[in-house]
Design an enzyme around this catalytic site. Structure first.
Site, PDB file in Angstrom:
ATOM      1  N   ASP A  94     -27.307  33.241 -12.571  1.00 58.73           N
ATOM      2  CA  ASP A  94     -26.872  32.186 -13.492  1.00 58.73           C
ATOM      3  C   ASP A  94     -27.856  32.105 -14.674  1.00 58.73           C
ATOM      4  O   ASP A  94     -28.234  31.015 -15.110  1.00 58.73           O
ATOM      5  CB  ASP A  94     -26.733  30.831 -12.786  1.00 58.73           C
ATOM      6  N   ASN A 125     -28.008  23.123 -13.646  1.00 56.23           N
ATOM      7  CA  ASN A 125     -26.805  22.591 -13.005  1.00 56.23           C
ATOM      8  C   ASN A 125     -26.161  23.699 -12.184  1.00 56.23           C
ATOM      9  O   ASN A 125     -25.795  24.721 -12.760  1.00 56.23           O
ATOM     10  CB  ASN A 125     -25.823  22.107 -14.082  1.00 56.23           C
ATOM     11  N   ASP A 160     -16.679  28.200 -15.691  1.00 58.91           N
ATOM     12  CA  ASP A 160     -18.092  27.885 -15.413  1.00 58.91           C
ATOM     13  C   ASP A 160     -18.704  26.971 -16.465  1.00 58.91           C
ATOM     14  O   ASP A 160     -18.496  27.133 -17.661  1.00 58.91           O
ATOM     15  CB  ASP A 160     -18.934  29.163 -15.297  1.00 58.91           C
ATOM     16  N   HIS A 168     -17.141  26.921 -10.454  1.00 59.28           N
ATOM     17  CA  HIS A 168     -18.317  26.046 -10.605  1.00 59.28           C
ATOM     18  C   HIS A 168     -17.905  24.719  -9.995  1.00 59.28           C
ATOM     19  O   HIS A 168     -17.058  24.015 -10.557  1.00 59.28           O
ATOM     20  CB  HIS A 168     -18.649  25.935 -12.098  1.00 59.28           C
ATOM     21  N   HIS A 207     -31.529  29.009 -23.168  1.00 60.66           N
ATOM     22  CA  HIS A 207     -31.435  28.037 -24.264  1.00 60.66           C
ATOM     23  C   HIS A 207     -32.608  28.281 -25.194  1.00 60.66           C
ATOM     24  O   HIS A 207     -33.649  28.791 -24.765  1.00 60.66           O
ATOM     25  CB  HIS A 207     -31.499  26.604 -23.722  1.00 60.66           C
ATOM     26  N   ASN A 244     -18.013  30.530 -21.149  1.00 58.39           N
ATOM     27  CA  ASN A 244     -18.211  29.212 -21.806  1.00 58.39           C
ATOM     28  C   ASN A 244     -19.061  29.358 -23.063  1.00 58.39           C
ATOM     29  O   ASN A 244     -20.168  28.861 -23.166  1.00 58.39           O
ATOM     30  CB  ASN A 244     -18.806  28.181 -20.835  1.00 58.39           C
ATOM     31  N   ARG A 284     -24.067  34.182 -24.135  1.00 57.46           N
ATOM     32  CA  ARG A 284     -23.987  33.256 -25.291  1.00 57.46           C
ATOM     33  C   ARG A 284     -23.238  33.798 -26.501  1.00 57.46           C
ATOM     34  O   ARG A 284     -23.256  33.148 -27.551  1.00 57.46           O
ATOM     35  CB  ARG A 284     -25.389  32.801 -25.713  1.00 57.46           C
ATOM     36  N   HIS A 342     -25.066  34.247 -18.580  1.00 55.97           N
ATOM     37  CA  HIS A 342     -24.586  33.680 -19.839  1.00 55.97           C
ATOM     38  C   HIS A 342     -25.229  34.467 -20.974  1.00 55.97           C
ATOM     39  O   HIS A 342     -26.441  34.399 -21.156  1.00 55.97           O
ATOM     40  CB  HIS A 342     -24.949  32.198 -19.929  1.00 55.97           C
ATOM     41  N   HIS A 380     -23.131  36.767 -12.543  1.00 54.82           N
ATOM     42  CA  HIS A 380     -23.109  35.454 -13.217  1.00 54.82           C
ATOM     43  C   HIS A 380     -24.246  35.344 -14.229  1.00 54.82           C
ATOM     44  O   HIS A 380     -25.359  34.961 -13.877  1.00 54.82           O
ATOM     45  CB  HIS A 380     -23.241  34.349 -12.155  1.00 54.82           C
TER      46      HIS A 380
HETATM   47 ZN    ZN Z   1     -21.986  26.757 -13.405  1.00 57.97          ZN
HETATM   48 ZN    ZN Z   2     -23.329  29.545 -15.127  1.00 57.56          ZN
END
Ligand code: ZN
Ligand code: ZN
Length: 430
Positions: A304, A277, A151, A178, A308, A93, A63, A61, A59
């Site tokens: 996760d 989150n 997610d 999620h 950012h 996502n 981007r 990200h 898991h």
């Molecule tokens: Zn999530």
């Molecule tokens: Zn996530």
């Protein structure tokens, strides 16, 4: 690697050896000091460094596409390699979301060209992550999607989830969830409790996650399907997973280093690096997650990793985006806070940091002879301060920044190739 402590509990390997990697595989194991390097580079571990199976993160990200100011595939997988990870799974996502065959094909091409460690992909479960219309799951699977997730968003509509589980029967792949009930979490910026009341910040109650975990475990059970619960954050969710497993439902779960180690107290000073989150919850929730990780209710650790841009995280707490990075600190943070105090054995930590692969039908990294070389070489005694030399990730927004940690990754071999080498390692490479 000369005189290295090989530690791979799943393969029952726990001894000092010489280890020879050739052709991308573990070619030979021999008693310490007995293997000729045969022209290979030599790393002298002096009996002190540990070779672990490289970690697997189901898991992260990365981007890409569309949010490369936060992270891209090169920087995100550099961070993974620096953390001892031999492979990761990227979430869909992005902008646009990975919800159509052409987007998946393009992102997989980019990863093939830029990634420092292998990247697997989950495709979106619903179009536009909108929660109503399923994606072309079969076509996405044929293009290599390991499974599906929305997610960042829950699948609010139970009927949509049930339909997805029925399609999963034909096309396979893991459906990762999620879990969040937006009617409970909407507007919340931290865990709902005494501290959120004191700070006057809208809270997210545990029921938001736990009620959805319970609902979806029931649906998976009725459908005879398999689901994976992402980033569990509270005791009630751990209980719901344990109950589903006891009923024989094919559920699995992950937890993050931040939920396993931190509590809502990290939010007291309104540090946006601790805003994520699901939110950091109470000490009792954290303890339940650790107990779940130990007893196997929680199958694996996932970071996760959610980078950012620093300017985005500089916003006031309530407005700042949710997410912390985690790839570069995961092992050291868990080793320092759970293994050193005796809460968790190194065996179990290594097992949980590698087990994610199997949940997505991939082979687990192993040091066994003949296996593809996926190795994290670690100095368990090295002390460092998280972030002291900057980050490989494009984002500095790490909730563990500034912490003193023990255990440093010196070298990562991923899919047979060196993916990361710590600057300090040159001293021991001959
Ligand atoms: Zn999530
Ligand atoms: Zn996530």
């Amino acid at each position: 690697m000369r005189d290295v402590h090989l530690f791979d509990p799943a393969a029952r390997i726990d001894a000092r050896h010489d280890l020879l990697v050739r052709g991308g595989a573990v070619a030979r194991l021999g008693a310490s000091g007995t293997l000729a390097p045969d022209g290979a580079e030599v790393v002298d571990a002096e009996g002190r460094l540990y070779a672990l199976p490289a970690f697997f993160d189901p898991h992260v990200h990365l981007r890409t596409p569309g949010q490369e100011h936060k992270e891209d595939i090169a920087s995100g997988t550099r961070a993974a390699a620096a953390g001892g990870y031999g492979a990761v799974i990227a979430m869909p996502n992005t902008t646009p979301p990975i919800d159509a065959p052409e987007v998946l094909r393009s992102v997989r091409d980019t990863a093939a060209a830029q990634a420092h460690v292998p990247v697997g992909n989950l495709a979106a479960l619903t179009r536009g992550l909108g929660g109503t219309q399923l994606t072309e799951m079969g076509a996405l699977r044929e293009l290599g999607a390991l499974g599906f997730t929305d997610d960042g968003h829950p699948v609010a509509d139970a009927g949509v989830l049930r339909e997805a589980l029925r399609r999963q029967r034909e096309c396979g792949g893991t459906i990762a969830l999620h879990e969040e009930d937006r009617s409970l979490s909407r507007g919340g910026a931290m865990h709902e409790g005494a501290l959120s009341a004191e700070l006057g910040i809208p809270g997210i109650p545990c029921a938001s996650e736990a009620s959805m975990v319970a609902r979806d475990a029931v649906i998976a059970g009725c459908e005879g399907a398999r689901v994976h619960f992402q980033h569990l954050s509270c005791a009630a969710s751990v209980r719901a997973v344990a109950e589903a497993k006891a009923r024989g439902v094919a559920v699995s779960a992950e937890a993050t280093p931040h939920h396993l180690l931190l509590t809502e107290d990290a939010v007291r000073e309104l540090d946006t690096r601790a805003k994520m989150n699901p939110p950091l919850a109470s000490a009792a929730d954290r303890d339940a997650l650790v107990a779940g990780l130990r007893d196997g209710t929680i199958d694996c650790v996932a970071t996760d990793h959610a980078p950012h841009a620093d300017a985005e995280k500089a916003a006031p707490f309530v407005q700042a985006p949710m997410g912390t990075t985690g790839l570069e600190t995961a092992f050291a943070a868990l080793y320092t806070e759970l293994v050193l105090p005796g809460v968790l054995s190194l065996d179990v930590l290594v097992a949980r940091m590698t087990a994610g692969a199997a949940l997505f039908d991939l082979p687990r990294a192993t040091l066994a002879l003949g296996a593809d070389a996926n190795i994290a070489l670690v100095d368990l005694d090295a002390e460092w301060t998280a972030g002291e030399h900057g980050w490989q990730s494009r984002s500095a927004a790490c909730c563990f920044a500034g912490r003193r940690l023990r255990g440093r990754v010196l070298l990562t071999v991923a899919a047979g190739a060196v993916a990361y080498r710590a600057p300090s390692l040159t001293a021991v490479a001959a």
